[in-house]
Design a protein around this motif. Structure first.
Motif, PDB file in Angstrom:
ATOM      1  N   GLN A 230       3.330   0.331  -9.070  1.00 10.43           N
ATOM      2  CA  GLN A 230       2.597  -0.444  -7.312  1.00 10.43           C
ATOM      3  C   GLN A 230       3.502  -1.650  -7.035  1.00 10.43           C
ATOM      4  O   GLN A 230       4.402  -1.491  -5.831  1.00 10.43           O
ATOM      5  CB  GLN A 230       1.229  -0.999  -7.898  1.00 10.43           C
ATOM      6  CG  GLN A 230       0.986  -1.525  -5.623  1.00 10.43           C
ATOM      7  CD  GLN A 230       0.218  -0.045  -5.167  1.00 10.43           C
ATOM      8  OE1 GLN A 230      -0.006   0.839  -6.012  1.00 10.43           O
ATOM      9  NE2 GLN A 230      -0.147   0.044  -3.976  1.00 10.43           N
TER      10      GLN A 230
ATOM     11  N   TRP B 212      -1.809   6.608  -7.841  1.00  6.06           N
ATOM     12  CA  TRP B 212      -3.138   5.604  -8.135  1.00  6.06           C
ATOM     13  C   TRP B 212      -3.728   7.418  -8.280  1.00  6.06           C
ATOM     14  O   TRP B 212      -4.712   7.488  -9.311  1.00  6.06           O
ATOM     15  CB  TRP B 212      -3.936   5.101  -7.804  1.00  6.06           C
ATOM     16  CG  TRP B 212      -3.385   3.840  -7.677  1.00  6.06           C
ATOM     17  CD1 TRP B 212      -2.012   3.324  -6.996  1.00  6.06           C
ATOM     18  CD2 TRP B 212      -3.148   2.860  -8.696  1.00  6.06           C
ATOM     19  NE1 TRP B 212      -2.052   1.967  -7.643  1.00  6.06           N
ATOM     20  CE2 TRP B 212      -2.789   1.965  -9.482  1.00  6.06           C
ATOM     21  CE3 TRP B 212      -3.746   3.429 -10.699  1.00  6.06           C
ATOM     22  CZ2 TRP B 212      -2.675   0.561 -10.110  1.00  6.06           C
ATOM     23  CZ3 TRP B 212      -3.996   2.458 -11.542  1.00  6.06           C
ATOM     24  CH2 TRP B 212      -3.167   0.687 -11.001  1.00  6.06           C
TER      25      TRP B 212
ATOM     26  N   LEU C 152       0.861  -1.526  -0.123  1.00  6.76           N
ATOM     27  CA  LEU C 152       0.382   0.230  -0.115  1.00  6.76           C
ATOM     28  C   LEU C 152       0.991   1.417   0.094  1.00  6.76           C
ATOM     29  O   LEU C 152       0.746   2.148  -0.500  1.00  6.76           O
ATOM     30  CB  LEU C 152      -1.137   0.312   0.603  1.00  6.76           C
ATOM     31  CG  LEU C 152      -2.097  -1.216   1.371  1.00  6.76           C
ATOM     32  CD1 LEU C 152      -3.040  -0.999   2.408  1.00  6.76           C
ATOM     33  CD2 LEU C 152      -2.971  -1.293   0.122  1.00  6.76           C
TER      34      LEU C 152
ATOM     35  N   SER D 208       0.730   3.783  -3.192  1.00  7.25           N
ATOM     36  CA  SER D 208      -1.089   3.418  -3.352  1.00  7.25           C
ATOM     37  C   SER D 208      -1.259   5.479  -3.892  1.00  7.25           C
ATOM     38  O   SER D 208      -2.270   5.521  -5.013  1.00  7.25           O
ATOM     39  CB  SER D 208      -2.017   3.265  -2.647  1.00  7.25           C
ATOM     40  OG  SER D 208      -1.734   2.024  -1.538  1.00  7.25           O
TER      41      SER D 208
END
Length: 654
Positions: A149, A112, A106, A109
């Motif tokens: 990622q 994004w 994570l 993240s």
């Protein structure tokens, strides 16, 4: 893609956010007031962005921009919830589970959010790609986002605060994989930056609504450009970023979805050109102000040791710089970023100058505005008395779906009509052109009055000629023939009076009968010029007409009126009452005559079918001329199905 798909996606994201948000709110509350305050603020922003995306999807079901806004809001909520959870783990060790492998996956993240913004730039505002050549870009962005990622899981840097002490679960990338990761990272950033290109292409190709929407998007870009300057200035002054940079950062964060929402839902809410110009002006002023303050503070700090005196002196320097800067900068920015308004106002000023030097006429306003705004369909409508709506200087009706009122002294005097120029620009032009519109309106009203006087004069001459021909015909065919016949009979009686061959008594009886008939015909002709019943007053004359009518007529008439006004009032009332009885299917008629200082008002009302209009050669048209001949005015109000009202105002000396 229609609303059920995009709308369902947006609704699902909002519901999930609300359910998850309640749990994270409790976690933030237990963590501490600082974490709670940050969570509430950022969560509110994320939720607002998601709701805004839902509203856009409802407005334009086939446009993915609404879903992209919902995506941005969902990412903001997720990142906020993630940071709250990390803080809760740090402040309450052992109470909440934490797996370093999940943290590693994570950690990246936040990228994004950049992907979502790139998608927004690619599809805004039409929801379509700018050309087919851009089809590979969206899937490439998604692929590079996934790669970023995945590669981020094996990064060598420590986790971000507050998990810096948490060991990474995976070994860092080495060798060829590290090189591939670096290439992918720069390719990802380059592709995100390339997403700006479709915005530029659309702006160059667009007009009207799409261009206005893209200008709203420019506001978000201005906030993003301003942010690093503010941070740098605050670091120079205070040594670190603080409240000013935080506020500007929040504004930059909110400005993108807010600008997109306004552009999609109400792009004409404000004058976007004015907003952009003002934003650029004040942004430059802020940068110059901060730079001036920083330079002044550092320079004075080398000489003066008192920090309060340094701050006061630096503020004074900024005030001296700001005072002349803003107005000059505003004019300069307006010339470049707000050309329609400036061009129109300059055209108005030039026209006014040429009017004063008698080189132009006020009626050229419409042509001048069309040229300045590059809008050949623009119309200037005038509110002229007697017209059924707005008309231009030539008397042609002006209408359209977009009418911007022109006001002067709190009263509307005209409109500007255009389907191309934005309403905000038209409002600014309407304010600047109000005086010229008023002059044009008054000139048009005067020209119309003069034309009406000339037409009325011509009609009066024609009516006089027709009346003389009628009198000549009636006298020739009636009284003249009878008098000629009477003279011949008298001559015959004279010749045969002594011989007894002619019945003289019979001839005399025939002559008396012919004379009586001739007198009656002469009286009838004279009644058409002036009714003899007016010798007993206006009330008696009108009563003689209304007594034989099958419709009740109420009369309210003063006892004394000037002779010339009584005659005009008689013909106005007689014509109106006769028309109501013949054509209006009325059940009641009222005639009221009132005298006041300087005028006599004649009001005739009926409850008939309405729809009356003066036509050339009709009795009503003749009434207009007769009233105008004595310097009065006549108004006809006859809405269909609501009766007819005729009001004549006749001037009098006392």
């Amino acid at each position: 893609m229609r609303w059920p798909r995009w709308g369902a996606l947006g609704t699902f994201l909002i519901v999930v956010a609300m359910v998850a948000g309640s749990s994270w709110l409790l976690i933030a509350y237990r963590t501490g007031p600082h974490t709670l305050r940050n969570f509430v603020g950022l969560a509110a922003i994320g939720t607002a962005i998601a709701v805004l995306g839902l509203a856009v999807s409802r407005r334009e079901p086939a446009n993915p921009v609404g879903a992209i806004l919902g995506w941005i809001g969902a990412i903001a909520l997720f990142l906020t919830a993630r940071d709250v959870y990390y803080n809760a783990v740090v402040h309450n060790p052992g109470r909440l589970p934490l797996d370093s492998r999940v943290v590693a996956w994570l950690e990246e993240s936040g990228w994004w959010l950049l992907v979502a913004v790139a998608f927004l730039l690619i599809y805004f505002p039409t929801g379509r790609l700018v050309s087919r050549r851009w089809r590979p870009v969206p899937p490439a962005l998604l692929a590079l986002g996934v790669a970023q990622q995945v590669f981020g899981v094996r990064a060598s840097e420590p986790f971000l605060s507050p998990l810096r002490d948490l060991p990474r679960p995976y070994r860092p990338l080495t060798g060829g994989l590290r090189f591939v990761s670096d290439v992918e990272f720069f390719a990802f950033l380059a592709l995100c930056l390339i997403a700006i290109v479709p915005v530029v292409i659309r702006y160059r190709r667009s007009t009207g609504k799409v261009r206005a929407q893209l200008k709203w998007l420019m506001l978000a870009g201005l906030a993003a450009v301003l942010y690093p300057f503010v941070c740098g200035a605050e670091i120079i002054v205070t040594g670190d970023t603080g409240i000013v940079a935080t506020i500007v950062g929040i504004v930059a964060l909110v400005s993108l979805p807010a600008s997109v929402g306004v552009a999609m839902l109400r792009y004409d809410l404000y004058d976007v050109d004015r907003v952009v110009a003002d934003s650029v002006t004040y942004g430059i002023v802020m940068v110059v102000l901060l730079g001036t303050y920083a330079v002044a503070a550092v320079s004075l700090g080398l000489v003066v040791s008192d920090s309060a005196a340094v701050a006061a002196a630096a503020t004074a320097v900024c005030a001296l710089v700001l005072s002349p800067l803003r107005s000059r900068l505003q004019r300069s920015v307006d010339r470049r970023l707000y050309p329609p308004r400036r061009a129109a106002l300059l055209a108005i000023e030039d026209l006014q100058r040429r009017i004063h030097t008698e080189q132009a006429q006020p009626e050229e306003l419409e042509s001048a505005l069309r040229t300045a705004l590059r809008d050949p369909a623009l119309r200037v409508g005038l509110l002229v008395p007697g017209a059924s709506g707005f008309v231009d200087a030539a008397g042609t009706p002006v209408s359209g779906p977009q009418l911007v009122p022109v006001m002067l002294g709190g009263a509307q005097i005209g409109v500007l009509a255009s389907d191309t120029t934005s309403p905000a620009v038209l409002r600014a032009v309407a304010a600047g052109a109000a005086s010229l519109v008023e002059v044009t309106r008054l000139r048009a009203e005067l020209a119309g009055a003069l034309r009406e006087v000339e037409a009325s004069r011509a009609r009066l001459v024609q009516a006089g000629d027709a009346e003389r021909r009628r009198l000549e015909r009636d006298l020739h065919d009636g009284a003249q023939q009878r008098l000629v016949s009477l003279g011949m009979a008298m001559r015959l009686a004279q010749r045969h009076l002594g011989d007894g061959s002619v019945d003289v008594d019979g001839l005399l009886d025939q002559g008396v009968a012919e004379l009586t008939t001739a007198v009656a015909e002469l009286r009838q002709i004279a009644h058409g010029l002036r009714p003899a019943s007016l010798d007993d007053g206006l009330h008696a004359a009108l009563s003689a007409i209304t007594q034989s009518m099958p419709i009740p007529v109420r009369l309210q008439i003063p006892s004394e009126l000037p002779e010339e006004l009584a005659t005009t009032a008689y013909f106005v009332a007689a014509e109106a009452v006769t028309n109501a009885a013949k054509y209006a299917n009325a059940t009641s008629i009222a005639v009221r005559v009132a005298r006041s200082t300087g005028e006599v008002r004649v009001l005739i009302e009926d409850d008939g079918c309405g729809g009356a209009a003066p036509r050339p050669g009709s009795g009503l048209s003749g009434l207009l001329d007769r009233v105008a001949a004595v310097g009065g005015s006549l108004e006809l109000r006859s809405p269909a199905g609501r009766g007819t009202t005729i009001e004549a105002v006749l001037p009098c000396g006392s």
